[in-house]
Design an enzyme around this catalytic site. Structure first.
Site, PDB file in Angstrom:
ATOM      1  CG  ASP A   1       0.429  11.835   1.644  1.00 45.41           C
ATOM      2  OD1 ASP A   1       1.404  11.438   0.999  1.00 45.41           O
ATOM      3  OD2 ASP A   1      -0.735  11.842   1.196  1.00 45.41           O
TER       4      ASP A   1
ATOM      5  CD  GLU B   1       4.129  14.484  -4.758  1.00 47.49           C
ATOM      6  OE1 GLU B   1       3.161  15.018  -5.342  1.00 47.49           O
ATOM      7  OE2 GLU B   1       4.205  13.248  -4.559  1.00 47.49           O
TER       8      GLU B   1
END
Length: 355
Positions: free
Chosen positions: A46, A256
């Site tokens: 991420d 997301e």
């Protein structure tokens, strides 16, 4: 194994499944990766990249093996701290600055320190992070530092009115700063559909295929960078006819991992489709949207999750992302980067993470 009947109707579902699950297939894992992991001493994912003081700083998740069985809630992603990375030049040494924030130093935190982001304003660096509170509900917190590499000190409570995961913070050329956030399934966004948290709500989406898909959220931040300046709004993604994407449109709808970058006066909202493993982009004339869907710009990586950031550095654009080259396990990832190209018409060139 599968059988094709005389009308060949079974072939299409099979091909769809092959496409969807290719990221973890043996065939794909044997292909040559486009790039190599930026670091190997810890597992990272991420990656939120920013340019501060002429250097690239990366704010990733720190994956660990907590021994928790894998499930759709993401309980096996049980991260406990953040390490901040930096690099002076593309292709140069990547420095791991060590632990910048630990879950034990966040007074209100329960578990699962997920994908963060960072920002800078008026001499202060801000680290935004999602973590479940002591009631097991994801909230978004903020920590501050005078140094982009930390250490960061967390505020004693989450940002009032915050919820869900994946904060991405964007400061426009007019100085206004916006936070984009949210994720379905483990990100719990589907449980906030009524405006309050439904503990026994759906574990996936709203299961309303023909209704507009669940939306990423956006909110203006106050100048202090620690509070919302107004109501949280929906990011609306529309097709070329101007109609919102539907819940059943898993190849295009938001799941997301949102990000925002500005290119030639246009706002590029980029995000992950989750269970179909694409990175997609949509373009708008305003940081609040609406955004018109334009297409896929990164093919599926090896591993289930896809989460990215896009940044300009010394006149060139780069995308930071992750896959599972080092471990082969979806919860033990490694971050990477490669060039990103905008076409003359404003589109983004498709990236294949394999050669």
């Amino acid at each position: 194994m599968f059988i094709i009947n005389s009308k060949k109707k079974l072939m299409l579902p099979f091909l769809f499944m092959l496409t969807v699950y290719l990221p973890t297939s043996l065939a794909q894992s044997k292909r040559e990766f486009l790039t190599k992991p930026l670091i190997k001493n810890i597992y990272t994912a991420d990656p939120s990249a920013h340019v501060f003081n002429g250097k690239i700083y990366i704010y990733p998740s720190h994956d660990i093996d907590a021994g928790i069985p894998e499930n759709d809630n993401g309980d096996h992603f049980a991260m406990r701290d953040y390490h901040i990375l930096s690099m002076d030049k593309v292709g140069g040494k990547v420095t791991d600055h060590g632990v910048a924030l630990d879950i034990k130093d966040i007074p209100w935190a329960g578990r699962q320190l997920w994908a963060p982001d960072a920002a800078y304003k008026n001499g202060v660096y801000y680290l935004y992070f999602p973590v479940k509170d002591k009631n097991d509900i994801f909230r978004i917190g903020v920590a501050t530092s005078k140094n982009p590499s930390g250490p960061f000190k967390a505020e004693p409570a989450p940002i009032p009115g915050s919820f869900s995961i994946d904060p991405a913070v964007f400061t426009d050329t007019d100085g206004k700063t916006y936070m984009y956030f949210g994720g379905i399934w483990g990100g719990q966004l589907q449980r906030w559909a009524t405006g309050k948290y439904e503990m026994n709500g759906s574990k996936t989406d709203l299961q309303q295929d023909n209704a507009p898909a669940l939306s990423c959220k956006v909110v203006l931040l106050k100048p202090n960078m620690k509070e919302f300046a107004g109501k949280v709004k929906d990011i609306v993604i529309v097709d070329k006819a101007g109609k919102p994407l539907l819940g059943k449109d898993h190849d295009r709808r938001f799941f997301e991992g949102s990000w925002m970058h500005k290119y030639q006066g246009k706002y590029y909202f980029t995000y992950s489709t989750g269970d179909t493993h694409f990175l997609c982009y949509a373009i708008g004339n305003n940081p609040l949207g609406p955004f018109t869907y334009k297409g896929v710009f990164m093919k599926p990586v090896q591993g289930w999750t896809t989460h990215h950031s896009i940044v300009a550095f010394k006149g060139k654009w780069y995308i930071f992302y992750h896959d599972t080259e080092l471990s082969g396990k979806t919860h033990l990832r490694n971050i990477k980067m490669t060039k990103l190209h905008h076409n003359k018409d404003g589109g983004i060139q498709l990236i294949d993470t394999f050669k």
